[in-house]
Write a protein that holds these residues in place. Structure first.
Motif, PDB file in Angstrom:
ATOM      1  N   LEU A  25       0.810  -1.210   0.000  1.00 62.67           N
ATOM      2  CA  LEU A  25       0.000   0.000   0.000  1.00 62.67           C
ATOM      3  C   LEU A  25       0.845   1.262   0.000  1.00 62.67           C
ATOM      4  N   SER A  26       2.014   1.217   0.610  1.00 59.21           N
ATOM      5  CA  SER A  26       2.830   2.414   0.666  1.00 59.21           C
ATOM      6  C   SER A  26       3.574   2.666  -0.649  1.00 59.21           C
ATOM      7  N   LEU A  27       3.602   1.691  -1.546  1.00 61.16           N
ATOM      8  CA  LEU A  27       4.237   1.914  -2.847  1.00 61.16           C
ATOM      9  C   LEU A  27       3.527   3.008  -3.629  1.00 61.16           C
ATOM     10  N   TYR A  28       2.227   3.084  -3.485  1.00 62.60           N
ATOM     11  CA  TYR A  28       1.433   4.056  -4.228  1.00 62.60           C
ATOM     12  C   TYR A  28       0.930   5.200  -3.348  1.00 62.60           C
ATOM     13  N   ASN A  29       1.523   5.348  -2.176  1.00 61.14           N
ATOM     14  CA  ASN A  29       1.143   6.389  -1.212  1.00 61.14           C
ATOM     15  C   ASN A  29      -0.342   6.348  -0.892  1.00 61.14           C
ATOM     16  N   ARG A  30      -0.885   5.151  -0.785  1.00 58.78           N
ATOM     17  CA  ARG A  30      -2.296   4.984  -0.450  1.00 58.78           C
ATOM     18  C   ARG A  30      -2.432   4.120   0.794  1.00 58.78           C
ATOM     19  N   LEU A  31      -1.642   4.421   1.809  1.00 64.63           N
ATOM     20  CA  LEU A  31      -1.627   3.607   3.016  1.00 64.63           C
ATOM     21  C   LEU A  31      -2.903   3.821   3.825  1.00 64.63           C
ATOM     22  N   ASP A  32      -3.553   2.719   4.145  1.00 65.79           N
ATOM     23  CA  ASP A  32      -4.747   2.755   4.976  1.00 65.79           C
ATOM     24  C   ASP A  32      -4.546   1.723   6.085  1.00 65.79           C
ATOM     25  N   TYR A  33      -4.457   2.190   7.320  1.00 66.37           N
ATOM     26  CA  TYR A  33      -4.148   1.303   8.429  1.00 66.37           C
ATOM     27  C   TYR A  33      -5.255   0.306   8.717  1.00 66.37           C
TER      28      TYR A  33
END
Length: 53
Positions: A25-33
């Motif tokens: 998820l952090s590869l595309y800067n779309r991190l959702d915990y």
């Protein structure tokens, strides 16, 4: 019920699965915990299901 070896394997599976989802998820800067949490919960439940057999 669960000995130290099985508990360590569950913790390792939980950590590795949640870190894998975090990296994806952090590869595309779309991190959702919440997604990381639910993936970790899924891995934890699968680990327990496999250990109970």
């Amino acid at each position: 019920m669960l000995d130290a070896k099985h508990l360590a394997l569950i913790i390792l599976a939980l950590f590795s699965g949640s870190m894998l989802v975090y990296e994806w998820l952090s590869l595309y800067n779309r991190l959702d915990y919440s997604v990381v949490f639910y993936a970790a919960l899924l891995i934890f439940s699968f680990s327990l299901m496999l250990l109970k057999k």
